[in-house]
Design a protein around this motif. Structure first.
Motif, mmCIF file in Angstrom:
data_model
loop_
_atom_site.group_PDB
_atom_site.id
_atom_site.type_symbol
_atom_site.label_atom_id
_atom_site.label_comp_id
_atom_site.label_asym_id
_atom_site.label_seq_id
_atom_site.Cartn_x
_atom_site.Cartn_y
_atom_site.Cartn_z
ATOM 1 N N TYR A 79 17.688 38.119 63.169
ATOM 2 C CA TYR A 79 17.040 37.009 62.146
ATOM 3 C C TYR A 79 17.984 36.281 61.506
ATOM 4 O O TYR A 79 18.828 36.802 60.849
ATOM 5 N N LYS A 105 18.462 27.228 59.399
ATOM 6 C CA LYS A 105 17.836 26.761 60.672
ATOM 7 C C LYS A 105 18.811 25.814 61.398
ATOM 8 O O LYS A 105 19.508 25.457 60.916
ATOM 9 N N ARG A 147 14.507 24.444 63.049
ATOM 10 C CA ARG A 147 13.842 25.682 63.582
ATOM 11 C C ARG A 147 14.409 26.792 63.184
ATOM 12 O O ARG A 147 15.806 26.883 63.202
ATOM 13 N N ALA A 148 13.732 27.781 62.869
ATOM 14 C CA ALA A 148 14.464 29.167 62.627
ATOM 15 C C ALA A 148 15.145 29.599 63.705
ATOM 16 O O ALA A 148 14.890 29.233 64.920
ATOM 17 N N ASN A 159 16.079 32.992 65.750
ATOM 18 C CA ASN A 159 15.625 34.463 66.098
ATOM 19 C C ASN A 159 15.850 34.716 67.335
ATOM 20 O O ASN A 159 15.120 34.261 68.233
#
Length: 209
Positions: free
Chosen positions: A178, A182, A186-187, A189
């Motif tokens: 994780y 960003k 956007r993240a 992951n």
């Protein structure tokens, strides 16, 4: 940069090896190297696709139980499909390449059953991800390529299975990574899955006594 990370890993290995000689724990020190893929999940799959992954690390046993310290460098490569151009750039890049340079330090626990071993780990770290940029000069018909360095902290947890083949263990490992920053708004992951080998340096050093 890869050379610096590898050199740092070797320095850590040299320092910790000195502490192994007085230990009797059979899994006191492993080196590890793995290859595989890092699969983007959630919003990350909007701009990253899996390409290949490599990892380098150490497993240093703590005490006489199953606990171990697990520093690991992750070098993941992704196909990068840019959604929005970076500030100062006009075009988005498609089917380009992005690469991670991430260090995670985790605490794990290993359970050995005959030739098999099962382990889990959790930790945190950080590093950066290089994403490409392209500036087009229409008058000269030239494209100038550059890289953007995206720094981020990470948390990672996972599990693995090992099989002993004598002086080394074959392993399969999966984890969830994780990112706290960003990319492309956007993240970040991803789920790295690696297979590889862990030479048992404890046995090697015991033979050299």
């Amino acid at each position: 940069m890869k050379l610096r990370l590898l050199t740092a890993s070797l320095i850590v290995l040299a320092i910790t090896s000195v502490q192994v000689k007085a230990q009797t724990r059979p899994d006191k020190l492993y080196s590890m190297s793995g290859i595989g893929f890092a699969f983007p999940v959630g919003e990350t799959s909007d701009y990253f696709k899996p390409k290949f992954s490599t990892s380098l690390g150490l497993n240093l046993g703590l005490g006489d139980g199953g606990l171990f310290l697990y520093p690991k460098v992750s070098l993941h490569a992704f196909t990068f499909n840019q959604i929005t151009p970076d500030a100062g750039y006009t075009y988005t890049l498609q089917k380009s390449r992005a690469t991670t340079y991430l260090l995670n330090v985790a605490l794990g626990y290993r359970k050995i059953v005959n030739k098999w071993a099962f382990y889990g780990f959790a930790g945190a770290g950080g590093g950066f991800i290089l994403t490409p940029q392209a500036a087009v000069n229409a008058s000269t018909l030239q494209v100038n390529m550059d890289n953007k360095s995206n720094s981020l902290g990470i948390a990672e947890g996972g599990a693995g299975i090992e099989y002993n083949i004598g002086g080394a263990n074959l392993f399969v490992e999966a984890s969830y990574m994780y990112g706290f920053s960003k990319i492309q708004n956007r993240a970040f992951n991803t789920v790295p899955i690696n297979i590889g080998i862990k030479p048992n340096l404890s046995k090697l050093l015991n033979k050299l006594k």
